[in-house]
Write a protein that holds these residues in place. Structure first.
Motif, mmCIF file in Angstrom:
data_model
loop_
_atom_site.group_PDB
_atom_site.id
_atom_site.type_symbol
_atom_site.label_atom_id
_atom_site.label_comp_id
_atom_site.label_asym_id
_atom_site.label_seq_id
_atom_site.Cartn_x
_atom_site.Cartn_y
_atom_site.Cartn_z
ATOM 1 N N TYR A 1 -8.288 11.656 2.688
ATOM 2 C CA TYR A 1 -7.316 11.780 3.780
ATOM 3 C C TYR A 1 -8.034 12.204 5.055
ATOM 4 C CZ TYR A 1 -3.604 12.556 6.942
ATOM 5 O OH TYR A 1 -2.841 12.472 8.078
ATOM 6 N N GLN B 1 3.596 7.258 8.542
ATOM 7 C CA GLN B 1 2.353 6.962 9.277
ATOM 8 C C GLN B 1 2.067 5.462 9.256
ATOM 9 O OE1 GLN B 1 -0.201 9.849 7.205
ATOM 10 N NE2 GLN B 1 -0.594 10.768 9.190
ATOM 11 N N HIS B 2 2.296 4.842 8.084
ATOM 12 C CA HIS B 2 2.094 3.388 8.036
ATOM 13 C C HIS B 2 3.163 2.653 8.833
ATOM 14 C CE1 HIS B 2 -1.493 2.554 5.670
ATOM 15 N NE2 HIS B 2 -1.268 3.756 5.158
ATOM 16 N N THR C 1 1.718 2.497 12.089
ATOM 17 C CA THR C 1 0.682 1.453 12.044
ATOM 18 C C THR C 1 1.317 0.066 12.145
ATOM 19 O OG1 THR C 1 -0.712 2.889 10.703
ATOM 20 C CG2 THR C 1 -1.209 0.537 10.634
ATOM 21 N N HIS D 1 0.841 -1.213 0.000
ATOM 22 C CA HIS D 1 0.000 0.000 0.000
ATOM 23 C C HIS D 1 0.873 1.259 0.000
ATOM 24 C CE1 HIS D 1 -3.071 2.919 1.358
ATOM 25 N NE2 HIS D 1 -2.224 3.248 2.315
ATOM 26 N N ASN E 1 -4.285 14.065 14.577
ATOM 27 C CA ASN E 1 -4.579 12.650 14.387
ATOM 28 C C ASN E 1 -5.976 12.417 14.950
ATOM 29 O OD1 ASN E 1 -4.285 9.913 13.843
ATOM 30 N ND2 ASN E 1 -2.825 9.530 15.497
ATOM 31 N N TRP E 2 -6.610 11.313 14.573
ATOM 32 C CA TRP E 2 -7.959 11.057 15.059
ATOM 33 C C TRP E 2 -8.194 9.561 15.143
ATOM 34 C CZ3 TRP E 2 -6.490 12.611 10.261
ATOM 35 C CH2 TRP E 2 -6.857 11.812 9.182
ATOM 36 N N HIS F 1 3.188 9.794 4.603
ATOM 37 C CA HIS F 1 2.293 8.637 4.501
ATOM 38 C C HIS F 1 3.025 7.349 4.871
ATOM 39 C CE1 HIS F 1 0.150 5.372 2.299
ATOM 40 N NE2 HIS F 1 -0.870 5.941 2.926
ATOM 41 N N TYR G 1 -6.821 14.976 -1.594
ATOM 42 C CA TYR G 1 -7.877 13.976 -1.782
ATOM 43 C C TYR G 1 -8.795 13.937 -0.565
ATOM 44 C CZ TYR G 1 -4.861 10.554 0.789
ATOM 45 O OH TYR G 1 -4.090 9.893 1.715
ATOM 46 N N ARG H 1 -9.837 -3.616 7.078
ATOM 47 C CA ARG H 1 -8.609 -4.319 7.479
ATOM 48 C C ARG H 1 -8.848 -5.804 7.731
ATOM 49 N NH1 ARG H 1 -5.646 0.086 11.564
ATOM 50 N NH2 ARG H 1 -4.765 1.355 9.890
HETATM 51 C C1 AVJ Z 1 -4.103 9.963 10.299
HETATM 52 C C2 AVJ Z 1 -3.341 7.946 11.321
HETATM 53 C C3 AVJ Z 1 -5.694 8.374 11.116
HETATM 54 O O1 AVJ Z 1 -3.669 5.627 9.446
HETATM 55 O O2 AVJ Z 1 -5.785 5.946 9.152
HETATM 56 C C4 AVJ Z 1 -2.619 6.554 6.323
HETATM 57 C C5 AVJ Z 1 -3.181 8.129 8.272
HETATM 58 N N1 AVJ Z 1 -4.182 8.001 5.940
HETATM 59 N N2 AVJ Z 1 -3.067 6.368 5.076
HETATM 60 C C6 AVJ Z 1 -4.628 6.361 9.229
HETATM 61 C C7 AVJ Z 1 -3.315 7.568 6.878
HETATM 62 C C8 AVJ Z 1 -4.025 7.243 4.836
HETATM 63 C C9 AVJ Z 1 -4.418 7.856 9.093
HETATM 64 N N3 AVJ Z 1 -4.381 8.529 10.445
#
Ligand code: AVJ
Ligand code: FE
Length: 452
Positions: A391, A146-147, A150, A57, A421-422, A143, A388, A91
């Motif tokens: 996001y 951020q992953h 994750t 991804h 963040n949310w 991005h 987009y 997921r």
């Molecule tokens: C901002 C952490 C809520 O991981 O869902 C990653 C960041 N957006 N790919 C997420 C994100 C698209 C997003 N967060």
């Protein structure tokens, strides 16, 4: 390093972009090379994708935004796009998709990256909004990072032997124990959000004035020791500390302590990245949901700060009346300022990072643990989706609560005083803690009268 709007030199900007892309990829490789293929394709929790999904991804988004949209290139494998569109498959379904196996996912990621670096050599970094200041490249570096966070959460949920290691943070500074428990943030308007941070994402924009009443904020995040007192005092068994929705969730999910905590021989232990050890009392509490944070705050006679309060405490300088990029000023985060970037695999003890303190004296607002705020995830006045809608915009509303400040797992490139963040108020696997606040207006009025 973060993007610097004041760097118009395109050579320097290209170097900065290449460095951020390389840093993200080094981290991605570290998170995916430390386990075997079976571990990469397996689903470790229904809350998470298989690691091999994140890997492809990351590459697919990089291909989409940089090679196709910036570079105008044809898709490399258009048939795989739907597999890696986060909105097509939740997921929990991703392990049953015909995903690229690990070796092919790695090959795809490095093929895309090779072409992106070729593109970067010649791409204009001005002219269209997408490339101005290197935005699209910065967005893609963020991005990937951020992953990476994750994927680190997936590692935390994974059972089995320890796969990751890092040096522990140092001891807290000598003054940590003597810090005042709370700091005063003065009332009045301040500038929230940003219109000129080049790599800020759409939900951080635009800058706007917000009036905030004076309030007191915890100097440091709530520690595990303090949270354990809430548990020992029966906090989980007293409905009056919880909102109706929080109490219902507490009952239904059987919440009794932060996630990954358990009771062993009369003490709390926690399992982190495959290692079980006594809960470090001075560490900011981690892996609590919004409902738990909110209940703790009420038990303590306090409340969660709003998002505007959090940002004012982190950015407003009462001496100049100006809003800073970070609590310590405008310089990008260094290791002396904050616990970021997975340098450590845990938060630092409360009171650490005096060099990263805000003008109010609050510490660790950036790094260590994401901090739950009282606020729903809503657009700022004048918001427009860019580049987009998926996001931010599709997540606005009452379902998600805002978290601020970033955790030890957040890269500096994806962390700013404005970064938002949310998540759902029930989520506990994320690297989230909190601090508490209370109104100051009444007390200040009294103090003023008493002092007359
Ligand atoms: C901002 C952490 C809520 O991981 O869902 C990653 C960041 N957006 N790919 C997420 C994100 C698209 C997003 N967060
Ligand atoms: Fe994504």
């Amino acid at each position: 390093m973060t993007a610097d709007a004041q760097t118009p030199d395109p050579g320097k900007l290209r170097e900065l972009i290449a460095g951020e892309l390389a840093a993200a990829r080094a981290r991605t490789s570290g998170l995916t090379d430390c386990v075997d293929d079976d571990d990469l394709v397996r689903q470790h929790s229904p809350l998470m994708s298989p690691l091999v999904w994140d890997l492809a991804h990351i590459a697919n988004q990089e291909e989409l935004w940089l090679l196709r949209n910036v570079g105008g290139r044809e898709p490399i494998h258009p048939e795989i796009d739907p597999l890696y569109d986060a909105f097509e498959h939740p997921r929990s379904e991703r392990p049953s998709l015909p995903l690229l196996p690990p070796a092919e996912a790695r090959r795809y990621a490095s093929e895309v990256r090779g072409r992106v670096l070729d593109l970067l050599d010649g791409a204009p970094l001005a002219g269209s909004r997408l490339v101005t200041g290197g935005f699209a490249f910065g967005m893609i570096a963020q991005h990937e990072q951020q992953h990476d966070e994750t994927m680190l959460i997936t590692h935390q949920l994974r059972r089995g032997d320890r796969a990751l290691s890092a040096a522990p943070p140092g001891p807290p500074p000598a003054d940590a124990l003597g810090l005042p428990t709370e700091v005063l943030v003065p009332g009045g308007p301040f500038t929230m959000g940003t219109s000129d941070e080049p790599w800020a994402l759409d939900n951080e924009r635009p800058a706007h004035r917000v009036d905030v009443a004076p309030f007191f904020l915890d100097t440091v995040p709530v520690t595990s020791a303090a949270y354990a007192q809430f548990i020992a005092d029966g906090g989980y068994d007293e409905q009056r500390w919880w909102t109706p929705a929080g109490w219902e969730h507490r009952q239904q999910a059987g919440l009794a302590a932060p996630r990954f905590w358990s009771r062993e021989g009369g003490q709390w232990v926690r399992t982190r990245f495959g290692v079980t050890e006594p809960v470090p009392p001075a560490e900011p509490v981690l892996h609590v949901c919004w409902y738990e944070a909110d209940a703790y705050a009420r038990w303590a006679g306090r409340r969660l700060p709003t998002e505007a309060e959090w940002e004012k405490a982190a950015r407003f300088d009462p001496v100049t009346g100006l809003t800073r990029r970070y609590p310590w000023g405008d310089a990008p985060p260094g290791p002396q300022h904050a616990n970021l970037g997975q340098r450590h695999l845990q938060p630092a003890p409360a009171g650490s990072y005096p060099a990263g303190a805000a003008p109010s004296g609050a510490r660790q607002l950036i790094g260590d643990v994401w901090e739950w705020t009282a606020s729903d995830f809503l657009p700022y006045p004048g918001f427009s989706a860019w580049p987009y809608r998926e996001y931010s915009e599709v997540f606005f509303g009452g379902e998600y609560k805002v978290l601020r400040g970033g955790s030890f797992a957040v890269s500096p490139v994806a962390c700013r005083g404005t970064f938002r963040n949310w998540d759902y108020p029930v989520r506990r696997q994320i690297f989230a803690g909190f601090r508490t606040a209370r109104d100051a207006a009444a007390e200040l009025r009294y103090g003023w009268e008493a002092g007359r």
